[in-house]
Design an enzyme around this catalytic site. Structure first.
Site, mmCIF file in Angstrom:
data_model
loop_
_atom_site.group_PDB
_atom_site.id
_atom_site.type_symbol
_atom_site.label_atom_id
_atom_site.label_comp_id
_atom_site.label_asym_id
_atom_site.label_seq_id
_atom_site.Cartn_x
_atom_site.Cartn_y
_atom_site.Cartn_z
ATOM 1 N N TYR A 152 0.850 -1.193 0.000
ATOM 2 C CA TYR A 152 0.000 0.000 0.000
ATOM 3 C C TYR A 152 0.881 1.237 0.000
ATOM 4 O O TYR A 152 1.799 1.365 0.816
ATOM 5 C CB TYR A 152 -0.896 -0.005 1.238
ATOM 6 C CG TYR A 152 -1.803 1.195 1.350
ATOM 7 C CD1 TYR A 152 -2.867 1.371 0.470
ATOM 8 C CD2 TYR A 152 -1.599 2.153 2.352
ATOM 9 C CE1 TYR A 152 -3.714 2.466 0.573
ATOM 10 C CE2 TYR A 152 -2.442 3.249 2.468
ATOM 11 C CZ TYR A 152 -3.494 3.402 1.579
ATOM 12 O OH TYR A 152 -4.317 4.495 1.692
ATOM 13 N N ASP A 247 9.335 3.083 -0.187
ATOM 14 C CA ASP A 247 8.270 3.683 0.595
ATOM 15 C C ASP A 247 8.515 3.323 2.053
ATOM 16 O O ASP A 247 8.190 2.233 2.512
ATOM 17 C CB ASP A 247 6.915 3.148 0.114
ATOM 18 C CG ASP A 247 5.741 3.702 0.918
ATOM 19 O OD1 ASP A 247 5.979 4.312 1.976
ATOM 20 O OD2 ASP A 247 4.584 3.499 0.500
ATOM 21 N N LYS A 275 4.355 9.840 8.845
ATOM 22 C CA LYS A 275 3.984 10.545 10.075
ATOM 23 C C LYS A 275 5.096 10.683 11.102
ATOM 24 O O LYS A 275 5.150 11.674 11.823
ATOM 25 C CB LYS A 275 2.800 9.809 10.714
ATOM 26 C CG LYS A 275 1.583 9.691 9.804
ATOM 27 C CD LYS A 275 0.552 8.717 10.337
ATOM 28 C CE LYS A 275 0.938 7.271 10.125
ATOM 29 N NZ LYS A 275 0.898 6.820 8.723
#
Length: 435
Positions: A152, A247, A275
């Site tokens: 994802y 990623d 984050k």
């Protein structure tokens, strides 16, 4: 509430809030997995968090292994981070103009991750990966990308094809609203399968702009790269004039100060961080090779912009968090050891467990989990039963078989003992049920 025994969970206030939210938000939530649908429950609504605990609107307390989906590596409401943020708020919340703190954070990121020669701050992991892919296309002059089934990379159109995480949790094979043209430019390989990558490169010779990969897949549950797989991706990207994008929205600053690329010793051309680079606040970054990033406007022709990019409050939280991690690298050894103890507890009750550092996933399957296909052998109904058991014993794990558990520096030895006891007690319950 989070004692060793089962306790009654009060739900009145959370149910009231959920009913109100359901009239205003799709599914009553602002992100799908929060709806708890795959585990057959309605969500609790968080009122506050401190250290390793969440407190909900009904006064229940939960030992938290979600950690805001990863960035809470220091635990919730870490005092010096909160103090720095409060002080920054006194000077204003957003300016839409450069600040010194943006430079300071970028310098810290570069010091930790040498491959980040030049970078751009953005607001979310989705935005970071979307932008990195655009840069790769602009730099190479090519349109096609290779991604891996079950990985994802956010919800941008070009990457929401055979993605993991929430799509798997909600049994959605692909998202509606994604134009066919986007999907056609996204080539799908099998994670940990070198031949599938090689075949795509051969069939699309000279057309692949980049390979984008979670160096540790963590959105179909934790699936580590097999020996040599990341090195293979580095080599085949070079051989074909393509860029390699890591990623690291989950793994960045989680597996170590230099992320998965330092953990495995493989240097990508571009990286994305989520984050945790903002101390858990809405902040992300993408960057890498200087020659590649020089394509980004205003230096080059690849456009990307954002009024809130480099938000001073989020940047402040990121600076303080990275400074703490840099000053106390022993945190990584401590949370890795804690995760290893949890891993052993799950293994003791017969579950398949994948762990990399402080990331882990217990799978309700008897098959070794190495790719998307083997992930799908997991028994989601059994996971839902386990989830309820843990929650009712005051322990919050991700409400999906296809997400990771995270350990933070706030998890004490006693908390880990408590969790291991709870897991083993659940294993005893399973054994009695089978008999």
């Amino acid at each position: 509430m989070a004692g060793r025994g089962k306790a009654e969970i009060k739900v009145t206030r959370s149910q009231e809030l959920f009913e109100r939210a359901s009239k205003l938000m799709p599914g009553g939530v602002n992100s799908p997995v929060r709806a708890f649908r795959s585990v057959g429950r309605t969500p609790f609504f968080v009122e506050k968090a401190k250290g390793a605990y969440l407190y909900d609107a009904d006064g229940n307390r939960y030992l938290d292994y979600v950690c805001s989906w990863g960035p809470g590596i220091l635990g919730h409401a870490y005092p010096s981070v909160i103090e720095a943020v409060q002080k920054a708020c006194e000077n204003g919340l957003t300016f839409g103009a450069p600040t010194e703190k943006e430079v300071l954070l970028a310098e810290l990121v570069q010091k930790c991750v040498p491959s980040m020669e030049m970078m751009r701050l953005v607001n979310s992991g989705t935005e970071a990966v979307m932008s990195a892919v655009r840069v790769a296309r602009g730099f190479t002059g090519r349109e096609k990308i290779i991604k891996f089934i079950g990985c994802y990379h956010g919800h941008s159109d070009g990457l929401l094809v055979k993605a993991g995480s929430g799509l798997m949790t909600g049994s959605i094979p692909d998202s509606a609203g994604v134009p066919a043209g986007y999907a056609a430019a996204t080539l799908l390989a099998d994670y940990n399968d070198r031949e599938s990558v090689r075949r795509l490169m051969e069939e699309n010779s000279g057309e692949v702009a980049c390979i984008v990969v979670e160096p540790v897949a963590a959105n179909m549950g934790v699936v580590p790269p097999e020996d040599g797989f990341l090195e293979f991706l580095r080599d085949i990207a070079d051989e074909n004039g393509s860029l390699l994008i890591f990623d690291e929205v989950i793994t960045g600053f989680r597996l170590g100060l230099d992320g998965a690329q330092g953990y495995y010793g493989v240097r990508p051309d571009l990286s994305t961080f989520g984050k945790i680079v903002g101390g858990g606040m809405p902040l992300a970054a993408y960057g890498g090779r200087r020659d590649v990033m020089s394509c980004v406007a205003p230096c080059g022709s690849v456009y990307q912009a954002g009024t809130l990019s480099g938000n001073p409050i989020a940047v402040t939280a990121g600076i303080e968090t990275l400074k703490i991690l840099m000053a106390h690298p022993e945190i990584y050894n401590e949370i890795d050891r804690a995760a290893a103890r949890l891993e052993k507890a799950y293994q003791d009750i017969g579950l398949i467990v994948n762990r990399v550092g402080s990331l882990l996933s217990p799978f309700f399957t008897e098959e070794k989990v190495r790719d998307y296909k083997s992930v799908l052998t997991a028994d989601t109904a059994a996971f839902a039963e386990y989830f309820s058991w843990m929650l009712e014993h005051g322990i919050y794990v991700a409400p999906s078989q296809f997400e990771a558990m995270f350990v933070s520096a706030a998890h004490t030895e006693g908390m880990i003992d408590q969790t291991c006891d709870c897991v083993r007690e659940y294993g005893g319950k399973l054994k009695r049920k089978c008999e």
